[in-house]
Scaffold this motif. Structure first.
Motif, PDB file in Angstrom:
ATOM      1  N   MET A 217       0.833  -1.208   0.000  1.00  0.00           N
ATOM      2  CA  MET A 217       0.000   0.000   0.000  1.00  0.00           C
ATOM      3  C   MET A 217       0.864   1.253   0.000  1.00  0.00           C
ATOM      4  SD  MET A 217      -2.793   1.334   2.832  1.00  0.00           S
ATOM      5  CE  MET A 217      -4.180   0.324   2.306  1.00  0.00           C
ATOM      6  N   LEU A 218       0.547   2.179  -0.895  1.00  0.00           N
ATOM      7  CA  LEU A 218       1.191   3.494  -0.932  1.00  0.00           C
ATOM      8  C   LEU A 218       0.255   4.481  -0.261  1.00  0.00           C
ATOM      9  CD1 LEU A 218       2.481   3.346  -4.619  1.00  0.00           C
ATOM     10  CD2 LEU A 218       3.810   2.964  -2.537  1.00  0.00           C
ATOM     11  N   LEU A 219       0.690   5.004   0.882  1.00  0.00           N
ATOM     12  CA  LEU A 219      -0.153   5.856   1.711  1.00  0.00           C
ATOM     13  C   LEU A 219       0.541   7.197   1.905  1.00  0.00           C
ATOM     14  CD1 LEU A 219      -2.897   5.398   3.059  1.00  0.00           C
ATOM     15  CD2 LEU A 219      -1.700   4.736   5.148  1.00  0.00           C
ATOM     16  N   ARG A 220      -0.045   8.246   1.406  1.00  0.00           N
ATOM     17  CA  ARG A 220       0.562   9.575   1.424  1.00  0.00           C
ATOM     18  C   ARG A 220      -0.027  10.419   2.547  1.00  0.00           C
ATOM     19  NH1 ARG A 220       4.953  12.654  -0.311  1.00  0.00           N
ATOM     20  NH2 ARG A 220       4.346  14.845  -0.248  1.00  0.00           N
ATOM     21  N   ASP A 221       0.834  10.840   3.506  1.00  0.00           N
ATOM     22  CA  ASP A 221       0.376  11.787   4.521  1.00  0.00           C
ATOM     23  C   ASP A 221       0.979  13.157   4.225  1.00  0.00           C
ATOM     24  OD1 ASP A 221       3.014  11.713   5.380  1.00  0.00           O
ATOM     25  OD2 ASP A 221       2.594  10.535   7.192  1.00  0.00           O
ATOM     26  N   ALA A 222       0.935  14.060   5.170  1.00  0.00           N
ATOM     27  CA  ALA A 222       1.385  15.433   4.925  1.00  0.00           C
ATOM     28  C   ALA A 222       2.882  15.510   4.673  1.00  0.00           C
ATOM     29  CB  ALA A 222       1.002  16.325   6.107  1.00  0.00           C
ATOM     30  N   GLN A 223       3.633  14.525   5.167  1.00  0.00           N
ATOM     31  CA  GLN A 223       5.085  14.583   5.071  1.00  0.00           C
ATOM     32  C   GLN A 223       5.669  13.754   3.928  1.00  0.00           C
ATOM     33  OE1 GLN A 223       3.631  14.189   8.321  1.00  0.00           O
ATOM     34  NE2 GLN A 223       3.834  16.436   8.403  1.00  0.00           N
ATOM     35  N   THR A 224       5.150  12.550   3.726  1.00  0.00           N
ATOM     36  CA  THR A 224       5.797  11.641   2.781  1.00  0.00           C
ATOM     37  C   THR A 224       4.825  10.564   2.325  1.00  0.00           C
ATOM     38  OG1 THR A 224       7.755  10.240   2.463  1.00  0.00           O
ATOM     39  CG2 THR A 224       6.610  10.050   4.580  1.00  0.00           C
ATOM     40  N   THR A 225       5.291   9.715   1.434  1.00  0.00           N
ATOM     41  CA  THR A 225       4.518   8.553   1.000  1.00  0.00           C
ATOM     42  C   THR A 225       5.094   7.313   1.668  1.00  0.00           C
ATOM     43  OG1 THR A 225       3.971   9.533  -1.153  1.00  0.00           O
ATOM     44  CG2 THR A 225       3.795   7.142  -0.960  1.00  0.00           C
ATOM     45  N   HIS A 226       4.251   6.613   2.400  1.00  0.00           N
ATOM     46  CA  HIS A 226       4.667   5.415   3.118  1.00  0.00           C
ATOM     47  C   HIS A 226       4.355   4.182   2.274  1.00  0.00           C
ATOM     48  CE1 HIS A 226       5.054   7.670   6.950  1.00  0.00           C
ATOM     49  NE2 HIS A 226       4.041   8.380   6.453  1.00  0.00           N
ATOM     50  N   LEU A 227       5.245   3.209   2.310  1.00  0.00           N
ATOM     51  CA  LEU A 227       5.004   1.921   1.677  1.00  0.00           C
ATOM     52  C   LEU A 227       4.729   0.901   2.773  1.00  0.00           C
ATOM     53  CD1 LEU A 227       4.962  -0.158  -0.606  1.00  0.00           C
ATOM     54  CD2 LEU A 227       7.457  -0.305  -0.424  1.00  0.00           C
ATOM     55  N   ILE A 228       3.527   0.343   2.753  1.00  0.00           N
ATOM     56  CA  ILE A 228       3.133  -0.651   3.756  1.00  0.00           C
ATOM     57  C   ILE A 228       3.050  -2.003   3.056  1.00  0.00           C
ATOM     58  CG2 ILE A 228       1.360  -1.309   5.427  1.00  0.00           C
ATOM     59  CD1 ILE A 228       0.548   1.705   5.415  1.00  0.00           C
ATOM     60  N   PRO A 229       4.025  -2.883   3.295  1.00  0.00           N
ATOM     61  CA  PRO A 229       4.037  -4.162   2.582  1.00  0.00           C
ATOM     62  C   PRO A 229       2.796  -4.988   2.871  1.00  0.00           C
ATOM     63  CG  PRO A 229       6.137  -3.760   3.712  1.00  0.00           C
ATOM     64  CD  PRO A 229       5.164  -2.742   4.218  1.00  0.00           C
ATOM     65  N   LEU A 230       2.381  -5.757   1.887  1.00  0.00           N
ATOM     66  CA  LEU A 230       1.231  -6.628   2.082  1.00  0.00           C
ATOM     67  C   LEU A 230       1.515  -7.685   3.148  1.00  0.00           C
ATOM     68  CD1 LEU A 230      -1.640  -7.020   1.043  1.00  0.00           C
ATOM     69  CD2 LEU A 230      -0.738  -8.465  -0.788  1.00  0.00           C
ATOM     70  N   THR A 231       2.780  -7.974   3.388  1.00  0.00           N
ATOM     71  CA  THR A 231       3.138  -8.957   4.414  1.00  0.00           C
ATOM     72  C   THR A 231       2.707  -8.515   5.814  1.00  0.00           C
ATOM     73  OG1 THR A 231       5.357  -7.973   4.448  1.00  0.00           O
ATOM     74  CG2 THR A 231       5.082 -10.017   3.187  1.00  0.00           C
ATOM     75  N   THR A 232       2.362  -7.244   5.995  1.00  0.00           N
ATOM     76  CA  THR A 232       1.928  -6.791   7.327  1.00  0.00           C
ATOM     77  C   THR A 232       0.604  -7.443   7.735  1.00  0.00           C
ATOM     78  OG1 THR A 232       0.843  -4.838   6.407  1.00  0.00           O
ATOM     79  CG2 THR A 232       3.114  -4.579   7.151  1.00  0.00           C
ATOM     80  N   ILE A 233      -0.181  -7.949   6.777  1.00  0.00           N
ATOM     81  CA  ILE A 233      -1.447  -8.588   7.136  1.00  0.00           C
ATOM     82  C   ILE A 233      -1.327 -10.112   7.133  1.00  0.00           C
ATOM     83  CG2 ILE A 233      -2.766  -6.630   6.257  1.00  0.00           C
ATOM     84  CD1 ILE A 233      -3.607  -8.417   3.917  1.00  0.00           C
ATOM     85  N   LEU A 234      -0.123 -10.619   6.899  1.00  0.00           N
ATOM     86  CA  LEU A 234       0.092 -12.072   6.874  1.00  0.00           C
ATOM     87  C   LEU A 234      -0.121 -12.679   8.262  1.00  0.00           C
ATOM     88  CD1 LEU A 234       1.285 -14.513   5.129  1.00  0.00           C
ATOM     89  CD2 LEU A 234       3.447 -13.961   6.258  1.00  0.00           C
ATOM     90  N   GLU A 235      -0.744 -13.844   8.295  1.00  0.00           N
ATOM     91  CA  GLU A 235      -0.876 -14.616   9.528  1.00  0.00           C
ATOM     92  C   GLU A 235       0.009 -15.846   9.437  1.00  0.00           C
ATOM     93  OE1 GLU A 235      -5.020 -15.353  10.616  1.00  0.00           O
ATOM     94  OE2 GLU A 235      -5.603 -13.880   9.104  1.00  0.00           O
ATOM     95  N   THR A 236       0.498 -16.308  10.576  1.00  0.00           N
ATOM     96  CA  THR A 236       1.316 -17.523  10.592  1.00  0.00           C
ATOM     97  C   THR A 236       0.608 -18.673  11.279  1.00  0.00           C
ATOM     98  OG1 THR A 236       2.431 -16.677  12.558  1.00  0.00           O
ATOM     99  CG2 THR A 236       3.528 -16.337  10.440  1.00  0.00           C
ATOM    100  N   THR A 237      -0.488 -18.399  11.991  1.00  0.00           N
ATOM    101  CA  THR A 237      -1.296 -19.459  12.596  1.00  0.00           C
ATOM    102  C   THR A 237      -2.759 -19.126  12.386  1.00  0.00           C
ATOM    103  OG1 THR A 237      -1.233 -18.331  14.755  1.00  0.00           O
ATOM    104  CG2 THR A 237       0.420 -20.021  14.358  1.00  0.00           C
ATOM    105  N   PRO A 238      -3.614 -20.152  12.247  1.00  0.00           N
ATOM    106  CA  PRO A 238      -5.035 -19.875  12.010  1.00  0.00           C
ATOM    107  C   PRO A 238      -5.674 -19.164  13.204  1.00  0.00           C
ATOM    108  CG  PRO A 238      -4.491 -22.164  11.493  1.00  0.00           C
ATOM    109  CD  PRO A 238      -3.298 -21.573  12.182  1.00  0.00           C
TER     110      PRO A 238
END
Length: 238
Positions: A217-238
């Motif tokens: 995800m490319l998320l632009r706030d007042a200062q910069t554009t942040h890159l939030i990897p899709l791996t941040t929503i990854l689960e490792t256990t059900p």
């Protein structure tokens, strides 16, 4: 749900189904951990919800393989779009949410045996949960949530929808492997919810500009554009 012989599920080549009375995602993860081949479709077709999970065996690093989440989302939209009345609108959230006619209607989740974006996962599972009827007799209490059957889809057969999801997923995997992610990006962007709008991810709020090549995800706030990897929503256990 008891299916007649005429309703038995048929999956495309390289895929096969296992009906489970318990949690389909947990079943798929268990089977993947034990070393089952990719292509397993675990499913539980209940009276009030459809639950299913696909097992993958990626041959690319996790950061690239995370594309299976938006790929399965696009495949679901294609499947439901072919079975539902044309006025039913289906959109996708970056985090796996499914929206039907603008309201949250279940979603997708993704699990793997590693969180290292550079490592090739031993297995990956994408799970789908789709409510068929509302959880409450007072759906007006949760106007931001809905269920399939009250959105003009009462005639959609869950077994046929599951079969179609599997077929479209296999087709999109073939496209992704043969031609890269360009077509998937184009299809997903046309279905994505919230692009151009203010969005919050974690502790960052800004304008959702779109995604990078790996669907970060490319998320632009007042200062910069942040890159939030899709791996941040990854689960490792059900």
């Amino acid at each position: 749900m008891t299916m007649t012989e005429a309703e038995e599920l048929t999956f495309p080549p390289l895929m096969w189904g296992e009906e489970t009375g318990d949690n389909a995602v947990e079943h798929a993860v268990m089977r993947a951990t034990l070393g089952c081949d990719a292509g397993l479709v675990a499913y539980n077709l209940g009276a009030s919800r459809l639950q299913a999970a696909l097992v993958f065996a990626p041959d690319v690093p996790l950061g690239k393989a995370m594309a299976m989440l938006p790929l399965c989302g696009v495949s679901f939209q294609n499947a439901l779009g072919a079975l539902a009345p044309p006025e039913v609108a289906v959109h996708l959230g970056w985090d796996g949410r499914i929206l039907v006619n603008g309201a949250h209607c279940g979603g997708l989740r993704i699990l793997a045996d590693t969180r290292d974006p550079e490592a090739i996962p031993g297995w990956m599972v994408v799970g789908l949960t789709l409510p068929l009827i509302p959880e409450t007799d007072r759906p007006g209490d949760t106007p931001d949530r809905t269920a399939l059957y009250i959105e003009g889809c009462a005639d959609v057969s869950p077994p046929r929808l599951l079969e179609a999801w599997a077929r479209h997923t296999l087709n999109w995997i073939a496209s992704w492997e043969d031609d890269g992610a360009r077509a998937l990006h184009a299809e997903w962007r046309g279905l994505a919810q919230g692009i151009g709008e203010e969005t919050t991810s974690g502790d960052i709020t800004g304008t959702f500009l779109g995604v990078d090549e790996d669907f970060g995800m490319l998320l632009r706030d007042a200062q910069t554009t942040h890159l939030i990897p899709l791996t941040t929503i990854l689960e490792t256990t059900p």
